[in-house]
Design a protein around this motif. Structure first.
Motif, PDB file in Angstrom:
ATOM      1  N   LEU A  90      28.871   1.358   3.230  1.00 27.92           N
ATOM      2  CA  LEU A  90      27.414   1.148   2.622  1.00 27.92           C
ATOM      3  C   LEU A  90      26.697   2.358   3.079  1.00 27.92           C
ATOM      4  O   LEU A  90      26.768   2.711   4.238  1.00 27.92           O
ATOM      5  CB  LEU A  90      26.916  -0.046   3.546  1.00 27.92           C
ATOM      6  N   CYS A  91      25.995   2.725   2.093  1.00 22.73           N
ATOM      7  CA  CYS A  91      24.876   3.875   2.518  1.00 22.73           C
ATOM      8  C   CYS A  91      23.807   3.183   3.208  1.00 22.73           C
ATOM      9  O   CYS A  91      23.707   2.067   3.163  1.00 22.73           O
ATOM     10  CB  CYS A  91      24.510   4.718   1.407  1.00 22.73           C
ATOM     11  N   GLN A  92      23.030   4.004   3.934  1.00 22.93           N
ATOM     12  CA  GLN A  92      21.922   3.509   4.711  1.00 22.93           C
ATOM     13  C   GLN A  92      20.845   2.701   3.856  1.00 22.93           C
ATOM     14  O   GLN A  92      20.193   1.518   4.512  1.00 22.93           O
ATOM     15  CB  GLN A  92      21.340   4.586   5.736  1.00 22.93           C
ATOM     16  N   ASN A  93      20.734   2.860   2.671  1.00 20.77           N
ATOM     17  CA  ASN A  93      19.937   1.904   1.900  1.00 20.77           C
ATOM     18  C   ASN A  93      20.105   0.839   1.523  1.00 20.77           C
ATOM     19  O   ASN A  93      19.674  -0.089   1.170  1.00 20.77           O
ATOM     20  CB  ASN A  93      19.708   2.838   0.356  1.00 20.77           C
ATOM     21  N   HIS A  94      21.746   0.410   1.960  1.00 21.79           N
ATOM     22  CA  HIS A  94      22.100  -0.651   1.557  1.00 21.79           C
ATOM     23  C   HIS A  94      22.687  -1.349   2.675  1.00 21.79           C
ATOM     24  O   HIS A  94      23.435  -2.564   2.857  1.00 21.79           O
ATOM     25  CB  HIS A  94      23.391  -0.796   0.321  1.00 21.79           C
ATOM     26  N   PHE A  95      22.399  -0.877   3.901  1.00 18.80           N
ATOM     27  CA  PHE A  95      22.869  -1.508   5.331  1.00 18.80           C
ATOM     28  C   PHE A  95      22.352  -3.027   5.057  1.00 18.80           C
ATOM     29  O   PHE A  95      23.125  -3.771   5.780  1.00 18.80           O
ATOM     30  CB  PHE A  95      22.127  -0.906   6.427  1.00 18.80           C
ATOM     31  N   GLY A 152      32.468   6.600  -1.085  1.00 19.17           N
ATOM     32  CA  GLY A 152      31.028   6.602  -0.852  1.00 19.17           C
ATOM     33  C   GLY A 152      30.698   5.242  -1.032  1.00 19.17           C
ATOM     34  O   GLY A 152      31.368   4.339  -0.607  1.00 19.17           O
ATOM     35  N   CYS A 153      29.230   5.053  -0.905  1.00 15.81           N
ATOM     36  CA  CYS A 153      28.710   3.572  -1.063  1.00 15.81           C
ATOM     37  C   CYS A 153      29.206   2.618  -1.973  1.00 15.81           C
ATOM     38  O   CYS A 153      29.575   3.177  -3.206  1.00 15.81           O
ATOM     39  CB  CYS A 153      27.223   3.714  -1.068  1.00 15.81           C
ATOM     40  N   VAL A 154      29.768   1.391  -1.652  1.00 15.70           N
ATOM     41  CA  VAL A 154      30.318   0.424  -2.260  1.00 15.70           C
ATOM     42  C   VAL A 154      29.464   0.107  -3.355  1.00 15.70           C
ATOM     43  O   VAL A 154      29.834  -0.163  -4.417  1.00 15.70           O
ATOM     44  CB  VAL A 154      30.824  -0.720  -1.613  1.00 15.70           C
TER      45      VAL A 154
HETATM   46 ZN   LIG Z   1      24.389   2.520  -1.206  1.00  9.54          ZN
END
Ligand SMILES: [Zn+2]
Length: 253
Positions: free
Chosen positions: A177-182, A156-158
């Motif tokens: 990275l999830c798109q909130n953290h791109f 999942g997202c780091v």
């Molecule tokens: Zn994230």
């Protein structure tokens, strides 16, 4: 201190090289003792009785003397077989050789690595049976990363641990990275979601349970580029067998 054990062992031949005038050094990955180098006296003499048992792409059960920290010996081959299609097809040959040299580079000799003995056996069997060798190679490359000290977070997202999102891969953050953290990594790799999907899937897939995988050409190309990048930037090894494989694939285009 060197210890000697007379035993039957299961081996998959990794590579062989000529030694002196009549002899050969043959490296096996064994189920029992990890990778071992064997001295085979007279292997290059005409009529050598174990000729077929030490051909490239052979596996089987042998009887011999395993030395803990010097060359080992094979006395007889009990039951051996070949990966026939790999032996006769130069492309399959190149993929199989690369996978084997990668495992050879990842582990020191004489350390038991039963997991990779089994994975290699399955991987070569799959390639020999017609499974896409590029995909089987990708799976091995991804699953060997942790042994090379590179353990990207692919669950999942780091940052936030999100497991259901659009993801991208960040070398700087060491994983997804999830798109909130791109926005955290302007140099993220901008991978498409299919590539991410297979990257995650291949990191956990069980080679012994694969019956069919179809990956489109675009995604295959993207996976190849991604793994080349990770192996160049983070692992930092450059194997001759990989350059050869790349050359083969360039010719094919
Ligand atoms: Zn994230």
């Amino acid at each position: 201190m060197n210890s000697q054990t007379y035993m039957n062992f299961h081996g998959i031949l990794l590579y062989r090289k000529d030694y002196k005038e009549n002899d050969m050094l043959v490296k096996f990955i064994t189920a029992e003792s990890g990778k071992k180098m064997f001295f085979i006296r007279g292997a290059r003499k005409r009529g050598f009785k174990m000729m077929a048992d030490i051909l490239p792409f052979t596996y089987g059960t042998y009887s011999g003397k395993i030395n803990s920290n010097s060359l080992s010996y094979i006395y007889s081959a009990l039951d051996t077989d070949h990966y026939e299609n790999i032996s006769s097809d130069i492309f399959l040959n190149a993929y199989a050789t690369y996978i084997m040299s990668l495992i050879d580079a990842a582990y020191p000799d004489s350390v038991p690595i039963l997991t990779w003995f089994n994975k290699l056996f399955d991987a070569l069997k799959l390639i020999d049976n017609g499974m896409d060798p590029a995909i089987i190679t990708n799976i091995c490359e991804i699953q060997l990363l942790s042994q090379f000290g590179v353990q990207p977070e692919l669950r999942g997202c780091v940052i936030c641990g999100e497991t259901n999102s659009n993801f991208d891969f960040s070398e700087a953050y060491g994983g997804l990275l999830c798109q909130n953290h791109f926005h955290l990594d302007p140099h993220r790799l901008h991978l498409d979601q299919k590539t991410i999907y297979y990257l995650r899937k291949f990191s956990v897939i069980d080679l012994s349970k694969i019956s069919k995988i179809n990956v489109g050409d675009t995604t295959k190309k993207s996976l190849r580029q991604l793994l080349d990048k990770i192996y160049n930037d983070s692992v930092g090894i450059h194997l001759k067998s990989k350059s050869f494989l790349d050359q083969m694939n360039d010719l094919k285009l």
